[in-house]
Design a protein around this motif. Structure first.
Motif, mmCIF file in Angstrom:
data_model
loop_
_atom_site.group_PDB
_atom_site.id
_atom_site.type_symbol
_atom_site.label_atom_id
_atom_site.label_comp_id
_atom_site.label_asym_id
_atom_site.label_seq_id
_atom_site.Cartn_x
_atom_site.Cartn_y
_atom_site.Cartn_z
ATOM 1 N N PHE A 107 -37.289 38.538 -6.228
ATOM 2 C CA PHE A 107 -35.875 38.507 -6.619
ATOM 3 C C PHE A 107 -35.014 39.170 -5.560
ATOM 4 N N SER A 108 -33.874 38.555 -5.285
ATOM 5 C CA SER A 108 -32.903 39.146 -4.370
ATOM 6 C C SER A 108 -31.550 38.470 -4.583
ATOM 7 N N GLU A 109 -30.517 39.250 -4.747
ATOM 8 C CA GLU A 109 -29.138 38.769 -4.829
ATOM 9 C C GLU A 109 -28.966 37.643 -5.845
ATOM 10 N N GLY A 110 -29.577 37.817 -6.998
ATOM 11 C CA GLY A 110 -29.393 36.844 -8.070
ATOM 12 C C GLY A 110 -30.187 35.558 -7.908
ATOM 13 N N ARG A 111 -31.078 35.535 -6.925
ATOM 14 C CA ARG A 111 -31.912 34.353 -6.703
ATOM 15 C C ARG A 111 -33.386 34.737 -6.790
ATOM 16 N N ALA A 112 -34.222 33.730 -6.948
ATOM 17 C CA ALA A 112 -35.659 33.991 -7.065
ATOM 18 C C ALA A 112 -36.441 32.956 -6.265
ATOM 19 N N ARG A 113 -37.529 33.410 -5.644
ATOM 20 C CA ARG A 113 -38.444 32.481 -4.969
ATOM 21 C C ARG A 113 -39.867 32.740 -5.463
ATOM 22 N N TYR A 114 -40.710 31.726 -5.307
ATOM 23 C CA TYR A 114 -42.077 31.767 -5.867
ATOM 24 C C TYR A 114 -43.111 31.552 -4.773
ATOM 25 N N LYS A 115 -44.255 32.179 -4.986
ATOM 26 C CA LYS A 115 -45.389 31.974 -4.093
ATOM 27 C C LYS A 115 -46.659 32.285 -4.877
ATOM 28 N N GLN B 169 -28.936 33.943 -16.618
ATOM 29 C CA GLN B 169 -28.817 34.120 -15.167
ATOM 30 C C GLN B 169 -29.645 35.308 -14.714
ATOM 31 N N ILE B 170 -30.039 35.266 -13.460
ATOM 32 C CA ILE B 170 -30.840 36.356 -12.905
ATOM 33 C C ILE B 170 -29.925 37.551 -12.685
ATOM 34 N N PRO B 171 -30.251 38.729 -13.245
ATOM 35 C CA PRO B 171 -29.401 39.901 -13.005
ATOM 36 C C PRO B 171 -29.293 40.160 -11.503
ATOM 37 N N PRO B 172 -28.060 40.254 -10.980
ATOM 38 C CA PRO B 172 -27.903 40.364 -9.521
ATOM 39 C C PRO B 172 -28.514 41.639 -8.943
ATOM 40 N N LEU C 93 -34.270 32.336 -17.901
ATOM 41 C CA LEU C 93 -35.492 31.521 -17.865
ATOM 42 C C LEU C 93 -35.506 30.830 -16.509
ATOM 43 N N ILE C 94 -36.557 31.093 -15.748
ATOM 44 C CA ILE C 94 -36.606 30.610 -14.363
ATOM 45 C C ILE C 94 -37.779 29.639 -14.253
ATOM 46 N N ARG C 95 -37.503 28.428 -13.831
ATOM 47 C CA ARG C 95 -38.525 27.376 -13.779
ATOM 48 C C ARG C 95 -39.431 27.553 -12.561
ATOM 49 N N MET C 96 -40.736 27.546 -12.795
ATOM 50 C CA MET C 96 -41.705 27.656 -11.701
ATOM 51 C C MET C 96 -41.957 26.276 -11.098
ATOM 52 N N LEU D 45 -37.214 36.486 -18.662
ATOM 53 C CA LEU D 45 -36.785 37.879 -18.614
ATOM 54 C C LEU D 45 -36.063 38.182 -19.920
ATOM 55 N N LEU D 46 -36.572 39.171 -20.656
ATOM 56 C CA LEU D 46 -35.922 39.610 -21.888
ATOM 57 C C LEU D 46 -35.299 40.978 -21.659
ATOM 58 N N ASP D 47 -34.245 41.263 -22.411
ATOM 59 C CA ASP D 47 -33.680 42.610 -22.407
ATOM 60 C C ASP D 47 -34.596 43.470 -23.273
ATOM 61 N N ALA D 48 -35.237 44.467 -22.683
ATOM 62 C CA ALA D 48 -36.230 45.252 -23.414
ATOM 63 C C ALA D 48 -35.615 45.969 -24.617
ATOM 64 N N ALA D 49 -34.342 46.319 -24.529
ATOM 65 C CA ALA D 49 -33.688 47.039 -25.624
ATOM 66 C C ALA D 49 -33.154 46.086 -26.689
#
Ligand SMILES: [Fe+2]
Length: 465
Positions: free
Chosen positions: A71-79, A33-36, A445-448, A432-436
């Motif tokens: 990214f905003s509020e746990g959602r994502a948009r593409y352009k 999930q997208i971190p909120p 994983l967000i589908r384009m 998006l991976l956790d860098a640590a």
């Protein structure tokens, strides 16, 4: 897909350009999930010719296209949008490619130019390499050309003048000074050995420019900036405009010149130059001062290799260079044995002592037969303090440079963002991976909404900036 095809390996498969400019409001999250708390934009530039090019040498030619995920509020948009440089508009009006590239300039039909265009300028402005966000403004950068300002919604504003009366030439990479937060940019010349070093203040105005003289007009793709020094590593990749005009090579590898490492004090003090055996650097991970020494982490190439007609060479490796300006010595040691490129760190640590480097490599889980140069499918997290390397292998998917998205103040407290292109499925996801905890399953994983080709450099722009 673009309406044309090319046999050039860097214009096919995962590198094939797209021509559609699309928007998608609410992207599907296919895993995790997208971190909120994520609030901002991941943006990535890359060469994406709009027409079948007259010449194409990766990664030195093309039209810029920026892909952005907001990214905003746990959602994502593409352009995604082209960078509408003057050359892009001239070619769009002509309906075909009319420029050569930096490696093979061709005269332009004057009928295609407007009175404000310079008919002597044979070089195409593409602004396809990188992005920088400074003074709440977004700029697309090419190899050495005017930076193009864009809005956060990716509309091209135009050539950036930095508060002067003329567009300012800027190289592919810029560096933020760790103390003053001034932005430094280089503009080398294809004919003269003079390099202009621009210092740009917090209001994106040109504050001062000083000159550094090289042994020969040389290609400088990136550089390092520490608190007190500008560090240049000048490999013997020499521009020869005269030779190009007579049918020779525009950019020549002249190993007999060696590599020159320059330490240039920012206060105007005397420069120190140290000679080394020939090698070439496209990208630095970081550089910082430790006592009287300068540590520089970078990817070392045995020689300059661009395009597809590659000379036999050792793969590029992540190296650490320790410069002692007083003793005029340089020691180099290897950090990672894998073949790598496009190293990145937490940008907050640029110019300051850092520990972690995130860098892509290629493993045999990518099933492509002969992947062209700059093909990757695995990210490595290099801990320069302990020497340990952790990895995340994405299998049969192309990955790219990892952009660090900070979450907390710790150096590896954040996420790594990279596009994953699945050639078999014809899909692209933003991972998006956790860098640590790079080995763990992706955080998201967000589908384009369309395939995103392999590109070059990206940035993260938090909403508060
Ligand atoms: Fe680059």
């Amino acid at each position: 897909m673009a309406s044309w095809q090319s046999d050039n390996p860097h214009l096919r498969g995962a590198f094939a350009p797209v021509s559609e400019e699309v928007e998608e409001a609410d992207l599907e999250v296919i895993a995790g999930q997208i971190p909120p708390e994520l609030c901002g934009a991941y943006m990535r530039n890359g060469p994406n010719p709009q027409f079948a090019p007259i010449s194409y040498t990766y990664p030195l030619e093309g039209d810029g296209m920026v892909h952005a995920v907001y990214f905003s509020e746990g959602r994502a948009r593409y352009k995604n949008r082209y960078v509408r440089t003057r050359a892009f508009e001239i070619e769009r009006a002509a309906g075909r490619a009319v420029f050569g590239g930096i490696m093979s300039p061709v005269p332009i039909d004057p009928k295609l130019l407007s009175p404000s265009d310079d008919p002597e300028n044979l070089f195409k402005e593409g602004a396809f390499i990188g992005l920088v966000h400074h003074d709440q403004r977004l700029f697309a950068l090419g190899e050495v050309e005017p930076a193009y300002e864009m809005t956060m919604e990716l509309e091209t504003v135009g050539k950036w003048t930095a508060g002067t009366t003329e567009p300012v030439q800027v190289g592919a990479h810029t560096r933020l000074h760790p103390g003053s937060q001034e932005l430094f940019a280089l503009a080398y010349d294809l004919v003269s050995p003079q390099v202009s070093v621009h210092c740009i203040d917090a209001n994106a105005n040109l504050k001062r420019t000083f000159q550094v003289t090289l042994p020969a007009p040389s290609m400088i793709h990136d550089f390092v900036l520490t608190n007190q020094y500008l560090v240049l590593v000048i490999g013997p990749a020499v521009w020869d405009f005269q030779a190009a005009m007579q049918g020779g090579e525009m950019l020549q590898w002249r190993p007999e010149l060696g590599t020159h490492i320059g330490v240039v004090p920012l206060d105007g003090g005397p420069e120190t130059w140290i000679e080394a055996d020939p090698f070439f650097v496209f990208h630095f991970a970081n550089g910082f001062e430790r006592g009287s020494k300068i540590i520089v982490d970078f990817v070392e190439h045995e020689r300059l290799n661009v395009g597809t007609a590659l000379e036999p060479h050792q793969p590029p490796h992540l190296q650490r260079m320790m410069i002692d300006p007083q003793a005029r010595t340089v020691a180099r040691e290897r950090l990672v044995d894998d073949a790598v490129e496009f190293p990145r760190i937490n940008d907050h640590f640029v110019g300051r002592e850092n520990r972690f480097i995130y860098v892509p490599t290629l493993t045999d889980t990518l099933l492509a037969e002969t992947p062209p140069s700059a093909s990757f499918n695995c990210l490595i997290r290099v801990d320069t303090e302990t020497g340990t390397h952790l990895r995340h292998d994405f299998g049969n998917r192309f990955a790219g440079e990892a952009v660090f998205i900070g979450r907390e103040s710790g150096e590896d407290e954040g996420y790594l963002a990279t596009f994953l292109d699945d050639q078999e499925a014809g899909t692209t996801d933003l991972a998006l991976l956790d860098a640590a905890d790079i080995e763990a399953d992706p955080v998201a994983l967000i589908r384009m909404p369309q395939r995103v080709p392999q590109g070059l450099h990206g940035i993260w722009v938090p909403d508060s900036k």
